[in-house]
Design a protein around this motif. Structure first.
Motif, PDB file in Angstrom:
ATOM      1  N   PRO A  88       3.645   3.072 -31.835  1.00 16.12           N
ATOM      2  CA  PRO A  88       4.336   4.378 -31.862  1.00 16.12           C
ATOM      3  C   PRO A  88       3.768   5.367 -30.854  1.00 16.12           C
ATOM      4  N   GLN A  89       2.517   5.152 -30.413  1.00 18.39           N
ATOM      5  CA  GLN A  89       1.911   6.071 -29.445  1.00 18.39           C
ATOM      6  C   GLN A  89       2.352   5.780 -28.005  1.00 18.39           C
ATOM      7  N   VAL A  90       3.118   4.708 -27.808  1.00 19.07           N
ATOM      8  CA  VAL A  90       3.583   4.342 -26.468  1.00 19.07           C
ATOM      9  C   VAL A  90       5.084   4.585 -26.384  1.00 19.07           C
ATOM     10  N   GLU A  91       5.488   5.398 -25.431  1.00 19.66           N
ATOM     11  CA  GLU A  91       6.884   5.786 -25.257  1.00 19.66           C
ATOM     12  C   GLU A  91       7.382   5.258 -23.917  1.00 19.66           C
ATOM     13  N   VAL A  92       8.604   4.738 -23.910  1.00 22.83           N
ATOM     14  CA  VAL A  92       9.198   4.223 -22.676  1.00 22.83           C
ATOM     15  C   VAL A  92      10.521   4.950 -22.417  1.00 22.83           C
ATOM     16  N   LEU A  93      10.631   5.562 -21.249  1.00 21.57           N
ATOM     17  CA  LEU A  93      11.847   6.218 -20.807  1.00 21.57           C
ATOM     18  C   LEU A  93      12.327   5.525 -19.529  1.00 21.57           C
ATOM     19  N   ARG A  94      13.542   5.774 -19.106  1.00 22.42           N
ATOM     20  CA  ARG A  94      14.051   5.196 -17.862  1.00 22.42           C
ATOM     21  C   ARG A  94      14.843   6.247 -17.096  1.00 22.42           C
ATOM     22  N   GLY A  95      14.727   6.182 -15.779  1.00 13.29           N
ATOM     23  CA  GLY A  95      15.478   7.118 -14.950  1.00 13.29           C
ATOM     24  C   GLY A  95      15.319   6.807 -13.482  1.00 13.29           C
ATOM     25  N   ARG A  96      16.031   7.573 -12.660  1.00 14.01           N
ATOM     26  CA  ARG A  96      16.002   7.364 -11.210  1.00 14.01           C
ATOM     27  C   ARG A  96      14.995   8.275 -10.508  1.00 14.01           C
ATOM     28  N   GLU A  97      14.684   9.411 -11.123  1.00 14.29           N
ATOM     29  CA  GLU A  97      13.723  10.339 -10.525  1.00 14.29           C
ATOM     30  C   GLU A  97      12.774  10.840 -11.605  1.00 14.29           C
ATOM     31  N   VAL A  98      11.492  10.769 -11.321  1.00 13.91           N
ATOM     32  CA  VAL A  98      10.468  11.130 -12.305  1.00 13.91           C
ATOM     33  C   VAL A  98       9.462  12.075 -11.645  1.00 13.91           C
ATOM     34  N   ARG A  99       9.244  13.222 -12.251  1.00 15.33           N
ATOM     35  CA  ARG A  99       8.205  14.132 -11.789  1.00 15.33           C
ATOM     36  C   ARG A  99       7.114  14.200 -12.847  1.00 15.33           C
ATOM     37  N   ILE A 100       5.879  14.011 -12.413  1.00 14.02           N
ATOM     38  CA  ILE A 100       4.727  14.062 -13.313  1.00 14.02           C
ATOM     39  C   ILE A 100       3.853  15.223 -12.878  1.00 14.02           C
ATOM     40  N   GLU A 101       3.585  16.131 -13.802  1.00 14.31           N
ATOM     41  CA  GLU A 101       2.740  17.288 -13.489  1.00 14.31           C
ATOM     42  C   GLU A 101       1.944  17.678 -14.718  1.00 14.31           C
ATOM     43  N   LEU A 102       0.915  18.468 -14.499  1.00 11.10           N
ATOM     44  CA  LEU A 102       0.135  18.998 -15.600  1.00 11.10           C
ATOM     45  C   LEU A 102       0.782  20.257 -16.136  1.00 11.10           C
ATOM     46  N   ALA A 103       0.758  20.411 -17.440  1.00  9.29           N
ATOM     47  CA  ALA A 103       1.354  21.590 -18.063  1.00  9.29           C
ATOM     48  C   ALA A 103       0.559  22.838 -17.685  1.00  9.29           C
ATOM     49  N   ASP A 104       1.267  23.944 -17.606  1.00 12.30           N
ATOM     50  CA  ASP A 104       0.643  25.230 -17.279  1.00 12.30           C
ATOM     51  C   ASP A 104       0.148  25.869 -18.567  1.00 12.30           C
ATOM     52  N   THR A 105      -1.017  25.418 -19.025  1.00 16.20           N
ATOM     53  CA  THR A 105      -1.604  25.917 -20.260  1.00 16.20           C
ATOM     54  C   THR A 105      -3.056  26.300 -19.993  1.00 16.20           C
ATOM     55  N   PRO A 106      -3.627  27.164 -20.835  1.00 14.91           N
ATOM     56  CA  PRO A 106      -5.040  27.525 -20.640  1.00 14.91           C
ATOM     57  C   PRO A 106      -5.959  26.315 -20.652  1.00 14.91           C
ATOM     58  N   ALA A 107      -5.635  25.318 -21.486  1.00 16.23           N
ATOM     59  CA  ALA A 107      -6.496  24.141 -21.578  1.00 16.23           C
ATOM     60  C   ALA A 107      -6.517  23.342 -20.283  1.00 16.23           C
ATOM     61  N   MET A 108      -5.433  23.429 -19.493  1.00 19.45           N
ATOM     62  CA  MET A 108      -5.353  22.649 -18.259  1.00 19.45           C
ATOM     63  C   MET A 108      -5.686  23.477 -17.027  1.00 19.45           C
ATOM     64  N   ALA A 109      -6.024  24.748 -17.213  1.00 19.53           N
ATOM     65  CA  ALA A 109      -6.307  25.627 -16.067  1.00 19.53           C
ATOM     66  C   ALA A 109      -7.451  25.061 -15.227  1.00 19.53           C
ATOM     67  N   GLY A 110      -7.206  24.889 -13.962  1.00 23.80           N
ATOM     68  CA  GLY A 110      -8.222  24.407 -13.033  1.00 23.80           C
ATOM     69  C   GLY A 110      -8.449  22.911 -13.043  1.00 23.80           C
ATOM     70  N   ARG A 111      -7.773  22.198 -13.912  1.00 21.83           N
ATOM     71  CA  ARG A 111      -7.990  20.746 -13.985  1.00 21.83           C
ATOM     72  C   ARG A 111      -7.183  20.035 -12.896  1.00 21.83           C
TER      73      ARG A 111
END
Length: 296
Positions: A243-266
């Motif tokens: 259940p912790q593994v998710e599979v999606l499908r598509g033609r264009e995928v953007r991967i980015e870090l969320a803009d949250t305080p926890a991710m600031a500067g990472r």
């Protein structure tokens, strides 16, 4: 009779490239083919050699591991040139996906007599790659494995992954697939054209290189033992049933870090075909049928 230019990574797997190419080239020449061998000084030089050979009408062979194969094949994507894979590295994951034989006689027969097959490639922020684009603990593990000198093959990746997981902090991702955004906290995100990566790990068992789609595999956050369990299950692809593994499908995928305080500067690296070209964000777009490759 075909004329071949073999673009060789002289450092891939130590002397493996030469040991693989010599008997293959002998068989090709004995059959009447011309074989030109070019040794690359780096990835950009390999791309230039591949394009020059393609312009001359040669079948271009990528000799080495996934980095060299992805580099040479990516340089030919969209050109109409014919590409051949000579697996001579540590992982050989794209060759595994295509079913390219390692036996010299079987490979020579394929290169001499096989018909080109159209397969997809990936545009990763303007750079064509073949297998997958991935970000997270696997990219960190990739970096660790590349730095390892005492271990080789899957052992280097396993030790690199162990170090990466033990030092890992949860990451908040935004994964956008064909315009739909998904906010996920997890270990890694993989946009896969080929089902294999990381020295034979079957990360995306449903992926196909000729369906015009990318399989997006997200391993969500959980206890560290979860990731080690997933690593074991990558050998047969059974991890996708978790259940912790998710599979999606598509033609264009953007991967980015969320803009949250926890991710600031990472800053997190992303990988592509065994190389580490940059840090997030990255956009991967499928290039349907962009590469003509000699494969079963």
């Amino acid at each position: 009779m075909r004329t071949f230019t073999a673009v060789v990574n002289p450092t891939s797997g130590g002397s493996t490239s030469a040991a693989t190419l010599v008997p293959l080239a002998r068989l090709l020449r004995e059959a009447g083919a011309e074989v030109v061998v070019e040794y690359s000084r780096g990835l950009e030089h390999a791309r230039a050699l591949a394009r020059g050979a393609a312009d001359a009408g040669h079948v271009v062979l990528g000799v080495g591991g996934d980095g060299m194969v992805g580099c040479v094949g990516g340089a030919l994507a969209g050109t109409g040139a014919v590409f051949g894979v000579v697996p001579a590295g540590r992982g050989n994951d794209f060759a595994r996906q295509l079913g390219v034989p390692r036996d010299p006689a079987a490979l020579a027969a394929l290169l001499l007599e096989g018909e080109p097959r159209a397969v997809d490639a990936i545009d990763a922020d303007g750079t064509p790659v073949l297998g997958s684009v991935y970000a997270g603990v696997d990219a960190v593990a990739n970096d660790n494995a590349n730095r390892t000198r005492l271990l080789r093959g899957s052992a280097s990746y396993y030790v690199g992954a162990l170090r990466a997981v033990l030092s890992w902090r949860p990451a908040d991702y935004v994964v956008t697939v064909d315009g739909t955004g998904y906010r996920r906290q997890g270990y890694t995100v993989v946009a896969a054209n080929s089902g294999f990566y990381g020295f034979g790990r079957h990360i995306a068992p449903g992926a196909s290189v000729d369906d015009g789609l990318l399989d997006v595999v997200i391993v969500r956050h959980g206890p560290r033992p979860l990731f080690f369990s997933v690593m074991r299950e990558l050998s047969d692809g059974s991890h996708v049933r978790r259940p912790q593994v998710e599979v999606l499908r598509g033609r264009e995928v953007r991967i980015e870090l969320a803009d949250t305080p926890a991710m600031a500067g990472r800053v997190l690296p992303y990988g592509a075909d065994g190389e580490l070209p940059g840090t997030l964000p990255v956009t991967a777009r499928v290039m349907p049928g962009a590469l003509r490759v000699l494969a079963p």
